[in-house]
Motif scaffolding. Sequence first.
Motif, PDB file in Angstrom:
ATOM      1  N   THR A  59       0.830  -1.207   0.000  1.00 31.50           N
ATOM      2  CA  THR A  59       0.000   0.000   0.000  1.00 31.50           C
ATOM      3  C   THR A  59       0.865   1.258   0.000  1.00 31.50           C
ATOM      4  OG1 THR A  59      -1.754  -1.179   1.181  1.00 31.50           O
ATOM      5  CG2 THR A  59      -1.831   1.227   1.233  1.00 31.50           C
ATOM      6  N   VAL A  60       1.871   1.265   0.854  1.00 36.33           N
ATOM      7  CA  VAL A  60       2.781   2.419   0.919  1.00 36.33           C
ATOM      8  C   VAL A  60       3.517   2.590  -0.404  1.00 36.33           C
ATOM      9  CG1 VAL A  60       4.910   3.286   1.981  1.00 36.33           C
ATOM     10  CG2 VAL A  60       3.068   2.406   3.417  1.00 36.33           C
ATOM     11  N   ASN A  61       4.047   1.495  -0.936  1.00 34.48           N
ATOM     12  CA  ASN A  61       4.790   1.574  -2.201  1.00 34.48           C
ATOM     13  C   ASN A  61       3.896   2.025  -3.351  1.00 34.48           C
ATOM     14  OD1 ASN A  61       6.992  -1.327  -1.672  1.00 34.48           O
ATOM     15  ND2 ASN A  61       7.050   0.712  -0.811  1.00 34.48           N
ATOM     16  N   LEU A  62       2.701   1.474  -3.439  1.00 31.78           N
ATOM     17  CA  LEU A  62       1.773   1.844  -4.511  1.00 31.78           C
ATOM     18  C   LEU A  62       1.372   3.314  -4.404  1.00 31.78           C
ATOM     19  CD1 LEU A  62       0.107   0.882  -6.943  1.00 31.78           C
ATOM     20  CD2 LEU A  62      -1.723   0.314  -5.335  1.00 31.78           C
ATOM     21  N   THR A  63       1.087   3.754  -3.186  1.00 34.79           N
ATOM     22  CA  THR A  63       0.730   5.161  -2.969  1.00 34.79           C
ATOM     23  C   THR A  63       1.882   6.079  -3.374  1.00 34.79           C
ATOM     24  OG1 THR A  63      -0.749   4.544  -1.173  1.00 34.79           O
ATOM     25  CG2 THR A  63      -0.025   6.840  -1.244  1.00 34.79           C
ATOM     26  N   THR A  64       3.097   5.686  -3.036  1.00 34.66           N
ATOM     27  CA  THR A  64       4.280   6.484  -3.377  1.00 34.66           C
ATOM     28  C   THR A  64       4.460   6.585  -4.885  1.00 34.66           C
ATOM     29  OG1 THR A  64       5.324   5.751  -1.333  1.00 34.66           O
ATOM     30  CG2 THR A  64       6.775   6.707  -3.018  1.00 34.66           C
ATOM     31  N   VAL A  65       4.357   5.463  -5.562  1.00 32.56           N
ATOM     32  CA  VAL A  65       4.534   5.455  -7.019  1.00 32.56           C
ATOM     33  C   VAL A  65       3.441   6.284  -7.697  1.00 32.56           C
ATOM     34  CG1 VAL A  65       4.480   3.999  -9.082  1.00 32.56           C
ATOM     35  CG2 VAL A  65       5.800   3.277  -7.079  1.00 32.56           C
ATOM     36  N   ILE A  66       2.195   6.095  -7.288  1.00 30.65           N
ATOM     37  CA  ILE A  66       1.083   6.824  -7.912  1.00 30.65           C
ATOM     38  C   ILE A  66       1.187   8.320  -7.630  1.00 30.65           C
ATOM     39  CG2 ILE A  66      -1.423   7.192  -7.838  1.00 30.65           C
ATOM     40  CD1 ILE A  66      -1.685   4.126  -7.518  1.00 30.65           C
ATOM     41  N   ALA A  67       1.451   8.700  -6.385  1.00 31.03           N
ATOM     42  CA  ALA A  67       1.544  10.126  -6.044  1.00 31.03           C
ATOM     43  C   ALA A  67       2.708  10.793  -6.764  1.00 31.03           C
ATOM     44  CB  ALA A  67       1.675  10.311  -4.530  1.00 31.03           C
ATOM     45  N   SER A  68       3.860  10.124  -6.815  1.00 28.52           N
ATOM     46  CA  SER A  68       5.013  10.732  -7.483  1.00 28.52           C
ATOM     47  C   SER A  68       4.791  10.822  -8.995  1.00 28.52           C
ATOM     48  CB  SER A  68       6.306   9.969  -7.167  1.00 28.52           C
ATOM     49  OG  SER A  68       6.258   8.634  -7.644  1.00 28.52           O
ATOM     50  N   ALA A  69       4.137   9.821  -9.574  1.00 30.33           N
ATOM     51  CA  ALA A  69       3.831   9.870 -11.007  1.00 30.33           C
ATOM     52  C   ALA A  69       2.798  10.958 -11.299  1.00 30.33           C
ATOM     53  CB  ALA A  69       3.327   8.514 -11.489  1.00 30.33           C
ATOM     54  N   ALA A  70       1.811  11.107 -10.415  1.00 31.24           N
ATOM     55  CA  ALA A  70       0.801  12.161 -10.599  1.00 31.24           C
ATOM     56  C   ALA A  70       1.436  13.544 -10.468  1.00 31.24           C
ATOM     57  CB  ALA A  70      -0.325  11.989  -9.586  1.00 31.24           C
ATOM     58  N   ALA A  98      11.697  16.718 -15.782  1.00 32.46           N
ATOM     59  CA  ALA A  98      12.560  15.545 -15.978  1.00 32.46           C
ATOM     60  C   ALA A  98      12.956  14.929 -14.640  1.00 32.46           C
ATOM     61  CB  ALA A  98      13.800  15.931 -16.788  1.00 32.46           C
ATOM     62  N   ILE A  99      13.315  15.764 -13.679  1.00 32.18           N
ATOM     63  CA  ILE A  99      13.660  15.263 -12.348  1.00 32.18           C
ATOM     64  C   ILE A  99      12.448  14.599 -11.711  1.00 32.18           C
ATOM     65  CG2 ILE A  99      14.344  15.924  -9.999  1.00 32.18           C
ATOM     66  CD1 ILE A  99      15.977  18.226 -11.305  1.00 32.18           C
ATOM     67  N   ALA A 100      11.289  15.240 -11.809  1.00 33.75           N
ATOM     68  CA  ALA A 100      10.075  14.687 -11.213  1.00 33.75           C
ATOM     69  C   ALA A 100       9.695  13.353 -11.862  1.00 33.75           C
ATOM     70  CB  ALA A 100       8.917  15.680 -11.338  1.00 33.75           C
ATOM     71  N   LEU A 101       9.896  13.216 -13.159  1.00 31.21           N
ATOM     72  CA  LEU A 101       9.591  11.947 -13.841  1.00 31.21           C
ATOM     73  C   LEU A 101      10.521  10.825 -13.393  1.00 31.21           C
ATOM     74  CD1 LEU A 101       8.880  13.229 -17.461  1.00 31.21           C
ATOM     75  CD2 LEU A 101       7.234  12.123 -15.921  1.00 31.21           C
ATOM     76  N   ALA A 102      11.729  11.168 -12.990  1.00 28.36           N
ATOM     77  CA  ALA A 102      12.677  10.145 -12.541  1.00 28.36           C
ATOM     78  C   ALA A 102      12.303   9.560 -11.180  1.00 28.36           C
ATOM     79  CB  ALA A 102      14.085  10.717 -12.496  1.00 28.36           C
ATOM     80  N   VAL A 103      11.589  10.308 -10.349  1.00 30.55           N
ATOM     81  CA  VAL A 103      11.236   9.823  -9.013  1.00 30.55           C
ATOM     82  C   VAL A 103      10.374   8.557  -9.084  1.00 30.55           C
ATOM     83  CG1 VAL A 103      10.040  10.360  -6.841  1.00 30.55           C
ATOM     84  CG2 VAL A 103      11.562  12.055  -7.892  1.00 30.55           C
ATOM     85  N   PRO A 104       9.247   8.535  -9.815  1.00 30.74           N
ATOM     86  CA  PRO A 104       8.476   7.288  -9.866  1.00 30.74           C
ATOM     87  C   PRO A 104       9.216   6.153 -10.574  1.00 30.74           C
ATOM     88  CG  PRO A 104       7.485   8.925 -11.318  1.00 30.74           C
ATOM     89  CD  PRO A 104       8.546   9.624 -10.518  1.00 30.74           C
ATOM     90  N   VAL A 105      10.131   6.494 -11.480  1.00 28.42           N
ATOM     91  CA  VAL A 105      10.923   5.448 -12.138  1.00 28.42           C
ATOM     92  C   VAL A 105      11.790   4.739 -11.105  1.00 28.42           C
ATOM     93  CG1 VAL A 105      12.786   5.005 -13.799  1.00 28.42           C
ATOM     94  CG2 VAL A 105      10.881   6.525 -14.415  1.00 28.42           C
ATOM     95  N   PHE A 106      12.498   5.504 -10.287  1.00 35.13           N
ATOM     96  CA  PHE A 106      13.334   4.885  -9.249  1.00 35.13           C
ATOM     97  C   PHE A 106      12.478   4.178  -8.200  1.00 35.13           C
ATOM     98  CE2 PHE A 106      16.788   7.363 -10.997  1.00 35.13           C
ATOM     99  CZ  PHE A 106      17.854   6.484 -10.852  1.00 35.13           C
ATOM    100  N   ALA A 107      11.309   4.728  -7.894  1.00 30.48           N
ATOM    101  CA  ALA A 107      10.412   4.067  -6.947  1.00 30.48           C
ATOM    102  C   ALA A 107       9.960   2.715  -7.497  1.00 30.48           C
ATOM    103  CB  ALA A 107       9.208   4.963  -6.645  1.00 30.48           C
ATOM    104  N   LEU A 108       9.593   2.673  -8.758  1.00 30.63           N
ATOM    105  CA  LEU A 108       9.203   1.396  -9.369  1.00 30.63           C
ATOM    106  C   LEU A 108      10.358   0.407  -9.403  1.00 30.63           C
ATOM    107  CD1 LEU A 108       6.908   2.391 -12.368  1.00 30.63           C
ATOM    108  CD2 LEU A 108       6.317   0.916 -10.429  1.00 30.63           C
TER     109      LEU A 108
END
Length: 160
Positions: free
Chosen positions: A9-20, A138-148
């Motif tokens: 749940t935490v990981n999914l929330t992190t990935v979705i929020a950072s991607a959004a 570009a920096i913001a897009l890299a955050v969900p990539v590293f999270a995934l």
Amino acid sequence: MTPETYRKTVNLTTVIASAAFAGGGLLILVSYGIRWLGMDSLVWRAGFWDEFLNFALTIIPLNLVTLVGLVLSVRLDWQNRAARRLWMWAVRLYFANALFTLGYFIPQNILLILDSYTASEASTVRATWLGLHVIRVAIALAVPVFALLAVFERSERAAT
């Protein structure tokens, strides 16, 4: 809730929020940005506050959820060196983006809101703001990539 369900749940929330959050930055760049470049400087300055406020009310909560999710995810995977390394890259990128925002974008937004620029100055500021926003996106897009990548690393280790 089991520990593994909590982690997912935490990981999914992190990935979705950072991607959004990254998607919101991309939206500003391609929709507002294109429209802003085509507007008269005086018209753009006059409407900046309303557009900024509307967008900030959406993007700031996503940014805060991302921060909480990153901190919790790092904590949950602290013992897994490979996953922790990837989470820490995401955290570093998050903070780099936050520093960039606090150091340049927020002060510029305040000056724009206070109507501190002439029309020609506002035109230059607008172009610079949008140009530098490309880097921020570009920096913001890299955050969900590293999270995934961290989530996948954790999943691969758990499967073996």
